[in-house]
Design a protein around this motif. Sequence first.
Motif, mmCIF file in Angstrom:
data_model
loop_
_atom_site.group_PDB
_atom_site.id
_atom_site.type_symbol
_atom_site.label_atom_id
_atom_site.label_comp_id
_atom_site.label_asym_id
_atom_site.label_seq_id
_atom_site.Cartn_x
_atom_site.Cartn_y
_atom_site.Cartn_z
ATOM 1 N N SER A 1 1.165 -1.801 0.053
ATOM 2 C CA SER A 1 0.359 0.246 0.123
ATOM 3 C C SER A 1 0.745 1.443 -0.079
ATOM 4 O O SER A 1 1.569 0.940 1.004
ATOM 5 N N ILE A 2 0.331 2.368 -0.511
ATOM 6 C CA ILE A 2 1.321 3.397 -0.984
ATOM 7 C C ILE A 2 0.477 4.801 -0.805
ATOM 8 O O ILE A 2 -0.741 4.330 -1.382
ATOM 9 N N LEU B 1 1.197 11.145 -2.061
ATOM 10 C CA LEU B 1 2.781 11.562 -2.154
ATOM 11 C C LEU B 1 3.234 10.680 -2.798
ATOM 12 O O LEU B 1 4.789 10.541 -2.795
ATOM 13 N N GLU C 1 6.316 8.100 -11.047
ATOM 14 C CA GLU C 1 7.585 7.552 -10.221
ATOM 15 C C GLU C 1 6.529 6.860 -9.949
ATOM 16 O O GLU C 1 7.059 5.405 -9.823
ATOM 17 N N GLU D 1 -3.345 0.800 10.805
ATOM 18 C CA GLU D 1 -3.185 2.462 11.069
ATOM 19 C C GLU D 1 -2.555 2.947 9.468
ATOM 20 O O GLU D 1 -2.259 2.644 8.661
ATOM 21 N N GLY D 2 -2.330 4.299 9.978
ATOM 22 C CA GLY D 2 -2.215 4.824 8.241
ATOM 23 C C GLY D 2 -3.430 5.262 7.576
ATOM 24 O O GLY D 2 -3.771 5.707 6.350
ATOM 25 N N LEU E 1 14.961 13.147 -5.632
ATOM 26 C CA LEU E 1 13.821 12.774 -4.460
ATOM 27 C C LEU E 1 14.026 11.247 -4.669
ATOM 28 O O LEU E 1 14.482 10.531 -4.680
ATOM 29 N N ALA E 2 13.985 10.599 -2.718
ATOM 30 C CA ALA E 2 13.848 9.151 -2.760
ATOM 31 C C ALA E 2 12.534 9.078 -2.866
ATOM 32 O O ALA E 2 11.944 8.879 -3.626
ATOM 33 N N GLY F 1 9.938 10.248 -1.343
ATOM 34 C CA GLY F 1 8.905 11.900 -1.415
ATOM 35 C C GLY F 1 7.879 11.732 -0.669
ATOM 36 O O GLY F 1 7.311 12.697 -0.677
ATOM 37 N N LEU G 1 7.200 15.578 -1.461
ATOM 38 C CA LEU G 1 6.284 15.757 -1.427
ATOM 39 C C LEU G 1 4.935 16.633 -1.142
ATOM 40 O O LEU G 1 4.619 16.703 -1.077
ATOM 41 N N VAL G 2 6.248 16.590 0.240
ATOM 42 C CA VAL G 2 5.182 17.017 1.394
ATOM 43 C C VAL G 2 4.400 18.889 1.123
ATOM 44 O O VAL G 2 5.190 19.877 0.862
ATOM 45 N N SER H 1 15.353 6.967 -9.099
ATOM 46 C CA SER H 1 14.246 5.974 -9.924
ATOM 47 C C SER H 1 14.508 4.518 -10.340
ATOM 48 O O SER H 1 13.932 3.188 -10.742
ATOM 49 N N THR I 1 3.280 5.150 9.269
ATOM 50 C CA THR I 1 1.888 3.937 9.149
ATOM 51 C C THR I 1 2.678 2.639 7.988
ATOM 52 O O THR I 1 3.732 3.186 7.123
ATOM 53 N N PRO I 2 2.435 1.921 8.272
ATOM 54 C CA PRO I 2 2.112 0.790 6.403
ATOM 55 C C PRO I 2 3.138 1.638 4.992
ATOM 56 O O PRO I 2 4.026 1.211 4.802
ATOM 57 N N GLN I 3 1.433 2.729 5.018
ATOM 58 C CA GLN I 3 2.247 3.215 3.620
ATOM 59 C C GLN I 3 3.568 4.089 3.418
ATOM 60 O O GLN I 3 3.904 3.756 3.035
ATOM 61 N N ILE I 4 3.930 4.779 4.772
ATOM 62 C CA ILE I 4 4.389 5.808 4.471
ATOM 63 C C ILE I 4 5.984 5.165 4.556
ATOM 64 O O ILE I 4 6.735 4.905 4.175
ATOM 65 N N ASN J 1 6.456 2.115 3.510
ATOM 66 C CA ASN J 1 6.737 1.741 2.360
ATOM 67 C C ASN J 1 7.668 2.785 1.293
ATOM 68 O O ASN J 1 7.811 1.887 0.567
ATOM 69 N N MET J 2 6.784 3.802 1.129
ATOM 70 C CA MET J 2 7.849 5.071 0.754
ATOM 71 C C MET J 2 8.568 6.054 1.088
ATOM 72 O O MET J 2 9.895 5.161 0.548
ATOM 73 N N HIS K 1 0.291 7.019 15.750
ATOM 74 C CA HIS K 1 1.589 6.367 14.736
ATOM 75 C C HIS K 1 1.518 7.385 13.645
ATOM 76 O O HIS K 1 3.158 7.964 13.446
ATOM 77 N N GLU K 2 0.541 8.007 12.784
ATOM 78 C CA GLU K 2 1.491 9.536 11.624
ATOM 79 C C GLU K 2 1.988 10.219 12.496
ATOM 80 O O GLU K 2 1.991 11.405 11.727
#
Lengths: 169, 294
Positions: free
Chosen positions: A59-60, A64, A69, A133-134, B34-35, B37, B41-42, B58, B107-110, B112-113, B194-195
């Motif tokens: 998930s992303i 952002l 990309e 979470e998130g 940019l890694a 982001g 990118l905020v 990339s 969070t899991p999304q963040i 992962n990025m 957490h976020e």
Amino acid sequence: MKTKMITLCVNGKDHRFEAPVNRTLLQALRDDLRLTETKYGCGTGECGGCTVLVDGKDSICSCLTLAVEAEGRHITTVGGMTRNGELHPIQVAFIEEGAIQCGYCTPGMIMKTASILANNPTPSEEEIRTGLEGNICRCTGYEKIVQAVQRASQMLDTSQNQKTGGLGT
Amino acid sequence: MSSRILPQFALLTPQSISEAVDMLAQYQGQVSVLAGGTDLLVWNYIRKVKPTYVLRLSALDDLDYMNYIPGEGLRIGARAKVAQLLEQPEVAGKFPALYESALTFATPQIRNMATVMGNVLRASPAGDCSCAILALGGQVVLQGPDGQRLVDIDDFWISYGVTARKNDELAVELRIPEPTSITRSAFYRLTRVHEDLAKLNVAVRFEMCQNGCRSARISMGCVGPTPLRLKQTEKLLEGVPVTDELLQQVAAAARKEIAPIADQRSTEEYRRQVSGVILTRVIERAAGTHRIAI
Ligand SMILES: Cc1cc2nc3c(=O)[nH]c(=O)nc-3n(C[C@H](O)[C@H](O)[C@H](O)COP(=O)(O)OP(=O)(O)OC[C@H]3O[C@@H](n4cnc5c(N)ncnc54)[C@H](O)[C@@H]3O)c2cc1C
């Protein structure tokens, strides 16, 4: 304006379009491709409304991520979960558990659920709660959402045994 | 439009590390790397930085790695994600402070990025992986037109948002040294959810022997312009048994050594108050069975 031809693979289909290089994936989905099921909430990666699945697993936050990309990756939105007009077991589970109130967080919740189950088909309640979470639900319906993920896990487990189901890519 | 539009920039997509360095040298000072982001990118952040060029990593798949090399330690490529820290068994086993910083990270999304390197390069006093790495010790490998140089993590952050990296250098790797059999480490962060970023974070690393600690490194975040080493406090721990009395002295010393500010996440007084409490808990956790109860 610096633009670029971008090819995005969304829900198994390639889309080619020209867009400014500062376009986020969320904007590309909603405004260029008119796939408005993915939601804009906070725009800063905190609410999870814009969650999409990358390569069927991770998930992303599309808010952002630059659209460029995401080239070369398989993006799945909630619109890509149905198969031949049939709802995906995760969607069925959300409906059956009543895990929806206003529905704004639901597309993100479903994609997060897809990610949780792709990485761990039988998560414990605690793993589900940490996994979620998130993704924020402001109608405070987490209890039912957790139950929906549990139900989806059971449904997918059964359908996996019958060699159907699986997550959309 | 369905969200805020990012400021305009031109995109650079180098195909190799050396091409990236050439581009950084050519457009000195006008480029943001940019890694993941998740900082860059905020909208509020990029609006302030306003880069003319954004150089993305990339095409540089060769920087995706996170390798544990026995006898040498952990090598983290510039594109390795925070989520990878949770997947690599040696991280949990040998670098618990770093593992724990990833567990509570966003969070899991963040996860992962976000990259671990981006956390260090952002030079925020609240960076969780940064706090853990400062306690564990390590080096940042920078590649510039004249080759590579290694900067010790103790010298890497200059001030808020500013690092030792020169404009024409790409950060390519983080190195964290191999722990010994008596090395212990731990991390803890105080946060609302957490976020949110930390109100305060702490990491410790020490070499533990029967009658106390041989050497100690303590780092604390959100209590100064960059993550801080508490060198005065560290000294108190060295060579003496970890007793309740010692921990009280350590807590008092830490409160004196930090320079917190008040912001939207906590007041200065609160940070000063909890710093000692959190630090003693982290030390107790890291010291484990070597803690002497009196
Ligand atoms: C919702 C949310 C929650 C967050 N929660 C946390 C948290 O819990 N803990 C925490 O510590 N942080 C948190 N952050 C901040 C952020 O996720 C981290 O700092 C992250 O590690 C940054 O990594 P990135 O790869 O996304 O960096 P980017 O945004 O791509 O880059 C960050 C900075 O580093 C520079 N940079 C990156 N790589 C290089 C390189 N190789 N060479 C030179 N310069 C480089 C960039 O130019 C930029 O200035 C959060 C952010 C969001 C949006």
